[in-house]
Design a protein around this motif. Sequence first.
Motif, mmCIF file in Angstrom:
data_model
loop_
_atom_site.group_PDB
_atom_site.id
_atom_site.type_symbol
_atom_site.label_atom_id
_atom_site.label_comp_id
_atom_site.label_asym_id
_atom_site.label_seq_id
_atom_site.Cartn_x
_atom_site.Cartn_y
_atom_site.Cartn_z
ATOM 1 N N ASP A 16 58.809 20.311 -52.266
ATOM 2 C CA ASP A 16 58.159 20.373 -51.124
ATOM 3 C C ASP A 16 59.117 20.662 -49.788
ATOM 4 O O ASP A 16 60.444 20.628 -50.124
ATOM 5 C CB ASP A 16 57.500 19.272 -50.865
ATOM 6 N N ASN A 41 59.894 19.048 -47.579
ATOM 7 C CA ASN A 41 60.625 17.488 -47.092
ATOM 8 C C ASN A 41 61.889 17.410 -47.955
ATOM 9 O O ASN A 41 62.319 16.109 -48.056
ATOM 10 C CB ASN A 41 59.697 16.430 -47.138
ATOM 11 N N ALA A 83 59.217 15.813 -53.925
ATOM 12 C CA ALA A 83 58.226 16.245 -54.798
ATOM 13 C C ALA A 83 57.017 15.268 -55.055
ATOM 14 O O ALA A 83 57.308 14.164 -54.923
ATOM 15 C CB ALA A 83 58.644 16.821 -56.290
ATOM 16 N N ASP A 84 55.713 15.655 -55.633
ATOM 17 C CA ASP A 84 54.879 14.785 -55.974
ATOM 18 C C ASP A 84 54.651 15.197 -57.632
ATOM 19 O O ASP A 84 53.752 15.778 -58.013
ATOM 20 C CB ASP A 84 53.745 15.271 -55.041
ATOM 21 N N ARG A 108 54.172 10.192 -55.495
ATOM 22 C CA ARG A 108 54.268 10.766 -54.385
ATOM 23 C C ARG A 108 55.655 10.885 -53.753
ATOM 24 O O ARG A 108 56.363 9.484 -53.858
ATOM 25 C CB ARG A 108 53.359 10.099 -53.184
ATOM 26 N N ASN A 109 56.150 11.753 -53.265
ATOM 27 C CA ASN A 109 57.376 11.955 -52.406
ATOM 28 C C ASN A 109 58.777 11.046 -53.134
ATOM 29 O O ASN A 109 59.293 10.168 -52.570
ATOM 30 C CB ASN A 109 57.214 11.324 -51.075
ATOM 31 N N ASP A 119 54.489 19.729 -60.045
ATOM 32 C CA ASP A 119 54.399 19.069 -58.587
ATOM 33 C C ASP A 119 52.867 19.438 -58.025
ATOM 34 O O ASP A 119 52.533 20.577 -58.008
ATOM 35 C CB ASP A 119 55.470 19.911 -57.613
ATOM 36 N N ASP A 173 50.220 19.997 -55.501
ATOM 37 C CA ASP A 173 50.005 20.419 -53.950
ATOM 38 C C ASP A 173 48.584 20.544 -53.617
ATOM 39 O O ASP A 173 47.665 21.349 -54.271
ATOM 40 C CB ASP A 173 50.589 21.774 -54.153
ATOM 41 N N ASN A 202 49.182 23.852 -57.978
ATOM 42 C CA ASN A 202 50.360 22.838 -58.506
ATOM 43 C C ASN A 202 51.627 23.789 -59.000
ATOM 44 O O ASN A 202 51.221 24.982 -59.506
ATOM 45 C CB ASN A 202 49.818 21.995 -59.724
#
Length: 417
Positions: free
Chosen positions: A137, A139, A142-143, A166-167, A198, A200, A205
């Motif tokens: 991601d 940031n 990843a998720d 998450r994150n 991941d 999304d 995904n």
Amino acid sequence: MMGSLAHTPSPSQGCCMRGRRGDRMTINIQEHMAINVCPGPIRPIRQISDYFPRRGPGPEGGGGGGGEAPTHLAPLALAPPAALLGATTPEDGAEVDSYDSDDATALGMLEFDLLYDQASCTLHCSILRAKGLKPMDFNGLADPYVKLHLLPGACKANKLKTKTQRNTLNPVWNEDLTYSGITDDDITHKVLRIAVCDEDKLSHNEFIGEIRVPLRRLKPSQKKHFNICLERQVPLASPSSMSAALRGISCYLKELEQAEQGPGLLEERGRILLSLSYSSRRRGLLVGILRCAHLAAMDVNGYSDPYVKTYLRPDVDKKSKHKTCVKKKTLNPEFNEEFFYEIELSTLATKTLEVTVWDYDIGKSNDFIGGVSLGSGARGEARKHWSDCLQQPDAALERWHTLTSELPPAAGAVSSA
């Protein structure tokens, strides 16, 4: 007099050399330094193989004086194997399995346990945690979630999935996922695909990496611990152009799967758990339809509305049909229904039990999912189950059976939906 003075160039000036009388040859400072400065011997660039011990044809693995690697170039060879592989200490009684790959640091590592319970015909997959996953991601995180497939024959029916964390690049799941109806034959030739993805919500995904574990590496009732680097899925050539070694590695490919199966083998459509028991008191056969697992999806929503029909062939009077209720929108239905056929044991030995699974559709013909036949003319586990039922009256015998896209010849005529 001025012409006889020696001229010494400054670092910012060029160097002059005389050729023919009265002519000058100007050399820039870079060429001057290249001519007058000797860098000395050039040291060879170290290769990755220099960091590992070399083994040659010699008695001690050295292969002669020229084949030995310098001791100062092998720091990794002195490290303990567990430090290199990132292995962790598993639970007591569990066997550990770890290895590294070339792009391990880029994708991350996954830690999980596998246990094959032969008595209950189940495969337990404990997804523990992952470390150092690749950021997916914006940031830098990843998720991640994990999904499982059994190969060959990967489909929505045999997909299992964990929750999404998450994150994070170091997720902890500690989730147990279970496959039902796993037989010894599955352990011999199937492969478990474990993929980390991941999630999304705004787009598709994304795939991070995967691990493929041949089930033949598992021992019954013995937990095996894995801590393995994720790998990318590398496209392979078609089976016609593969070598024997490469063909073994890519056995999960659909094209190769069809080539290995050949025209004589039938497509798998799921599993069904049946119970057979001949009642001496009631003088008849009790057939239990317990459950199905990993059925083929027949509807556009990726599911089916399955029900089961049974016949005792030959059926001259056409009165042997029994039918379960319909289970809506599922690929792993539980029926727990029992049917009774009044018949003598001697006559039962000449019969064949036909079991078919169908997808119920409103307003059109029902779709055939798969079937299996049990009788003296059957093969493998179906024949053994039938034989054990005849030889052990009043004993309820439960067995898993594979549903195929077509009924074996022992079933006789295929029933209509």
